[in-house]
Motif scaffolding. Structure first.
Motif, PDB file in Angstrom:
ATOM      1  N   ARG B 194       0.863  -1.180   0.000  1.00 59.84           N
ATOM      2  CA  ARG B 194       0.000   0.000   0.000  1.00 59.84           C
ATOM      3  C   ARG B 194       0.892   1.220   0.000  1.00 59.84           C
ATOM      4  O   ARG B 194       1.790   1.334   0.815  1.00 59.84           O
ATOM      5  N   THR B 195       0.640   2.116  -0.919  1.00 60.09           N
ATOM      6  CA  THR B 195       1.368   3.376  -0.862  1.00 60.09           C
ATOM      7  C   THR B 195       0.353   4.399  -0.393  1.00 60.09           C
ATOM      8  O   THR B 195      -0.818   4.311  -0.727  1.00 60.09           O
ATOM      9  N   GLY B 196       0.794   5.358   0.412  1.00 54.71           N
ATOM     10  CA  GLY B 196      -0.129   6.377   0.886  1.00 54.71           C
ATOM     11  C   GLY B 196      -0.848   5.960   2.144  1.00 54.71           C
ATOM     12  O   GLY B 196      -0.620   4.876   2.687  1.00 54.71           O
ATOM     13  N   PRO B 197      -1.736   6.826   2.628  1.00 56.18           N
ATOM     14  CA  PRO B 197      -2.368   6.629   3.937  1.00 56.18           C
ATOM     15  C   PRO B 197      -3.458   5.552   3.926  1.00 56.18           C
ATOM     16  O   PRO B 197      -3.926   5.147   2.863  1.00 56.18           O
ATOM     17  N   GLN B 198      -3.862   5.130   5.115  1.00 57.44           N
ATOM     18  CA  GLN B 198      -4.991   4.214   5.248  1.00 57.44           C
ATOM     19  C   GLN B 198      -6.283   4.958   4.935  1.00 57.44           C
ATOM     20  O   GLN B 198      -6.395   6.155   5.186  1.00 57.44           O
ATOM     21  N   LEU B 199      -7.234   4.210   4.427  1.00 57.29           N
ATOM     22  CA  LEU B 199      -8.516   4.789   4.011  1.00 57.29           C
ATOM     23  C   LEU B 199      -9.147   5.664   5.106  1.00 57.29           C
ATOM     24  O   LEU B 199      -9.564   6.788   4.859  1.00 57.29           O
ATOM     25  N   GLU B 200      -9.222   5.140   6.320  1.00 59.07           N
ATOM     26  CA  GLU B 200      -9.920   5.874   7.387  1.00 59.07           C
ATOM     27  C   GLU B 200      -9.118   7.061   7.920  1.00 59.07           C
ATOM     28  O   GLU B 200      -9.657   7.898   8.631  1.00 59.07           O
ATOM     29  N   GLU B 201      -7.817   7.117   7.593  1.00 56.28           N
ATOM     30  CA  GLU B 201      -6.973   8.189   8.123  1.00 56.28           C
ATOM     31  C   GLU B 201      -6.679   9.271   7.085  1.00 56.28           C
ATOM     32  O   GLU B 201      -6.163  10.338   7.429  1.00 56.28           O
TER      33      GLU B 201
END
Lengths: 257, 320
Positions: B194-201
């Motif tokens: 996963r690149t980038g932030p988590q969905l909820e964050e």
């Protein structure tokens, strides 16, 4: 291998929803098989095929006498159904539902119980695990794939970071996420055959339950139902090749760019 | 303030508690002067963080030996209660493991669960809030029998705010004998890149729906998300169709997000989806259908084909 799939008959999610006079979801209209349950039915049919024998049955609970939604699961290929149908079940909470389904499931031998991760109407999402605890079964929730090797389940379980490979001995309970298999369409032959497949309709009195069911057995109450704060619609533009430019300008205006 | 204890299931993840766990601890402080956290794994190492967010006690179930958390953690909580502890409520994050713990605990204690809560207030008794019908209505509910009530709370319902408390006192909590129910074992973890932030964050969420037309077009959504340093989400329709995994789903039966901006691409705006994203600060929608319900809540609506608008957007963002 014998597999029981928990299914729910729900009001059509595409139709407008409302509450009845007792603050329960209005279920007086036509009920259909929850689409979320079709993945479990499909997976059960595939697992029984792969095992080279056994039976897929479905179990359901509701306050209405309607069994059309359950017949949809039979039309896909399930062999028989048990439906606990009783007016006294109206207003049942998730734990009561689990108690009723546990009592119904115990009536026949089984190797595996499948369920959706949550129903599309109530979406409490706790019933399957409550059911596993009541049946004394290990559970693996949020399955992306399910395989059976001998007496061992091998499941890919969804996680925040990817998935875990999880194993459990049978009998066990598994919840399957949507989209992981492609549910078959019922053939005309399947629909005709479903009409004569056995549907065992039980009343609450047929199950030896300890406590009250329905609203009386639910230990939660609605205090109030109010309108939520509404969002206002903003600008709307028809794209004439400038859509992307407008999005960029908007992102700049809110300092995202 | 009430002094009856409130317990929070604090999930460990990569050497910290999850954000939702911290949100629940922060809110629990406003409801009780006695907040305890329950965790597992290397729990003792998180005593400082538990204290910082308001817990005075950290119950540590310890190493689970490869078991899924649901059964042993619920058994440990039930054990504490059987031993005389009397929490008023147990708050649990809406997550894969949190929902397992809630279900197991409910059946073990024979106590009801209220799920998908987005608010919790003390109004003589604890009152929960639940958005329904796409978030157009809010149902408030309470438990009508003796506690402890189990409440499963959505992410982003409260703010996570440290209070600067001393490290929590760590108390071992044993699951005891578990038998057949604990037989599910994790054989291996698979981490998907996963690149980038988590969905909820994420501060920016770019989601795709049926309007993309085909599974391969989801790559456009991922590319826009990447260029905006955001996360890619999805409507239920394309999760059901098998285009993207369930972990991407935003909505009633998926995740709740509240980013600075939510970009809905080819999503009509079914009530099922709206409830998961209408708390976003800004909403941009691109959809072919001028009457799509998503436009009723969008700050900027573009009536157009996502297959044309997204490539043009990618070109502009790349050029910056």
């Amino acid at each position: 291998m014998d597999i029981v799939v928990c299914v729910k008959q729900i009001p059509d999610p595409a139709a407008p929803q409302s509450f009845d006079g007792s603050n329960n979801l209005d279920r007086s209209g036509k009920l259909i098989l929850d689409e979320a349950d079709t993945y479990g039915v499909e997976m059960a049919l595939q697992l029984v095929d792969a095992a080279g024998g056994g039976e897929v049955s479905v179990v359901s609970m509701g306050s209405a006498a309607d069994v059309a939604g359950v017949r949809s699961a039979l039309a896909m290929g399930a062999a028989r159904a048990t439906v606990v149908s009783d007016e006294s079940l109206r207003g049942s909470d998730a734990l009561t539902t689990a108690k009723v389904l546990a009592a119904a499931i115990r009536r026949h031998p089984f190797d595996l119980v499948l369920a959706a991760t949550e129903s599309s109407d109530g979406y409490t999402g706790t019933m399957p695990v409550q059911l596993a605890e009541l049946l004394g079964l290990p559970s693996i929730t949020f399955a992306k794939s399910v395989a059976v090797e001998g007496a061992t389940l091998r499941v890919q379980r969804q996680t925040e970071l990817g998935y875990d490979e999880v194993t459990a001995p049978l009998p066990a309970l598994v919840t399957v996420t949507a989209g992981v298999v492609e549910p078959r369409y019922a053939s005309f032959k399947g629909i005709m055959a479903a009409k004569s497949k056995p549907v065992d309709v039980l009343a609450v009195a047929d199950l030896s339950l300890a406590g009250p069911v329905g609203a009386e057995g639910a230990r939660e109450a609605v205090v109030a139902i109010d309108a939520a704060e509404a969002r206002q619609a903003g600008e709307k533009h028809v794209d004439e090749g400038d859509g992307a430019e407008r999005i960029v300008a908007f992102l700049e205006s809110i300092k995202v760019l | 303030m009430d002094s009856a204890p409130i317990w929070v299931l604090a999930e460990p993840a990569e050497g910290s508690f999850t954000t939702t766990s911290l949100e629940l601890l922060s809110h629990a402080r406003t409801l009780s002067s006695d907040v305890a956290a329950i965790t597992w794994g290397a729990g003792g190492q998180l005593a400082a963080q538990a204290g910082e967010y308001g817990a005075s006690t950290l119950y540590d179930v310890g190493d689970l030996g490869g078991a899924l958390p649901g059964v042993p953690v619920a058994a440990a909580i039930a054990g504490l209660i059987a031993g005389g502890a009397a929490p008023r409520a147990i708050l649990i994050p809406t997550s894969y493991d949190g929902r397992d713990v809630a279900g197991r605990l409910s059946a073990r204690l024979d106590r009801p669960v209220l799920t998908n809560a987005t608010g919790l207030a003390d109004d003589g008794g604890l009152v929960t809030e639940h958005p329904v019908f796409g978030g157009s209505l809010v149902v408030r509910a309470r438990f009508s029998a003796e506690g402890p009530g189990i409440v499963v709370v959505r992410a982003k319902s409260f703010a996570a705010e440290p209070a600067g408390g001393a490290p929590a006192a760590v108390v071992a909590a044993s699951p005891g004998e578990l038998g057949a129910t604990n037989a599910a074992a994790i054989a291996a973890h698979h981490v998907e890149e996963r690149t980038g932030p988590q969905l909820e964050e994420a501060a920016v969420v770019v989601s795709g729906g049926r309007g993309l037309g085909e599974a391969s077009a989801y790559a456009l959504v991922e590319e826009v998300a990447g260029l905006l340093h955001g996360a890619a989400g999805a409507s239920r329709a394309i999760v059901d169709a098998g285009w993207v995994p369930y972990s991407r789903q935003v909505g009633q039966t998926g995740k709740t997000v509240k980013p600075t901006v939510y970009l809905a691409c080819g999503i009509s705006g079914a009530t099922q989806h709206m409830v998961g994203m209408k708390g976003s600060k800004n909403i941009v929608a691109v959809n072919k259908d001028p009457d799509a319900p998503i436009f009723q809540i969008a700050d900027l609506g573009i009536v157009g084909d996502v297959q044309k608008v997204l490539p043009a957007l990618i070109e502009r963002l790349r050029a910056r």
